[in-house]
Design an enzyme around this catalytic site. Structure first.
Site, short mmCIF file in Angstrom:
data_model
loop_
_atom_site.label_atom_id
_atom_site.label_comp_id
_atom_site.label_asym_id
_atom_site.label_seq_id
_atom_site.Cartn_x
_atom_site.Cartn_y
_atom_site.Cartn_z
N GLU A 62 63.71 0.11 -80.61
CA GLU A 62 64.91 -1.30 -80.19
C GLU A 62 65.54 -2.15 -81.12
O GLU A 62 66.90 -2.39 -81.44
CB GLU A 62 63.95 -2.02 -78.66
CG GLU A 62 63.63 -0.95 -77.61
CD GLU A 62 62.07 -1.41 -77.72
OE1 GLU A 62 61.45 -0.88 -79.21
OE2 GLU A 62 61.78 -1.08 -76.89
N CYS A 98 58.65 -4.35 -75.68
CA CYS A 98 58.06 -5.07 -76.24
C CYS A 98 58.31 -6.79 -76.30
O CYS A 98 59.57 -6.26 -76.18
CB CYS A 98 57.05 -5.33 -77.89
SG CYS A 98 58.16 -5.26 -79.04
#
Ligand code: THU
Length: 151
Positions: A62, A98
């Site tokens: 990401e 995360c």
């Protein structure tokens, strides 16, 4: 209408995240991750994790996708994020970004004032939630008075 565009592009995003996952560099964990960002003009920007021999320096998919978007001049209009991953690229459980990635995605989202939908894609389910649910009360650009006008 952004929800309609997300619905229209949903499968494309997931396919793009899968294709990105195939470019993961994950020799240490063996866990391959792909991410796809959807923007309000329909463009999709992807990333894959890029690990490092100094393990803690590894970059998540990401984060790579957000850096790639910024590098290509896309800093507004983030509508949705799809993420998937698995050992050796075998997707099983849905994974969610995360903590660090939530903060990185928040930066890009905040620049355009959006609350992107996050699609956590597993083999048998897709878990969806807004970034504001994953990262409530986020610290972001709004909290700094020293922003330089180069965004
Ligand atoms: N990883 C991601 O790319 N995105 C996440 O949101 C979670 C974890 C990567 C980091 C590392 O390369 C591997 O997955 C195992 O933690």
């Amino acid at each position: 209408m952004s929800d309609a565009l997300i619905a229209e592009k949903r499968e494309d995003m997931i396919a793009a995240a899968r294709a990105a996952m195939d470019t993961a560099y994950a020799p240490y964990s063996g866990f391959h991750v792909g991410a796809a960002l959807l923007f309000d003009d329909g463009a999709i920007v992807t990333g894959a994790n890029f690990e490092n021999a100094s393990y803690g320096l590894s970059l998540c998919a990401e984060t790579v996708a957000c850096a790639s978007a910024s590098h290509s001049g896309r800093r507004t209009g983030l509508l949705a994020v799809a993420v998937l991953g698995g050992m050796g690229g075998a997707v099983e459980a849905a994974i969610s970004p995360c903590g660090r990635c939530r903060q990185v995605v928040n930066e890009l989202a905040a620049l355009g004032g959006t609350d992107p939908l996050v699609l956590c894609v597993g083999a048998d389910e897709i878990v969806e939630m807004r970034l504001s649910v994953l990262l409530p009360n986020a610290f972001g650009p709004k909290d700094l008075s020293s922003l330089r006008p180069n965004v």
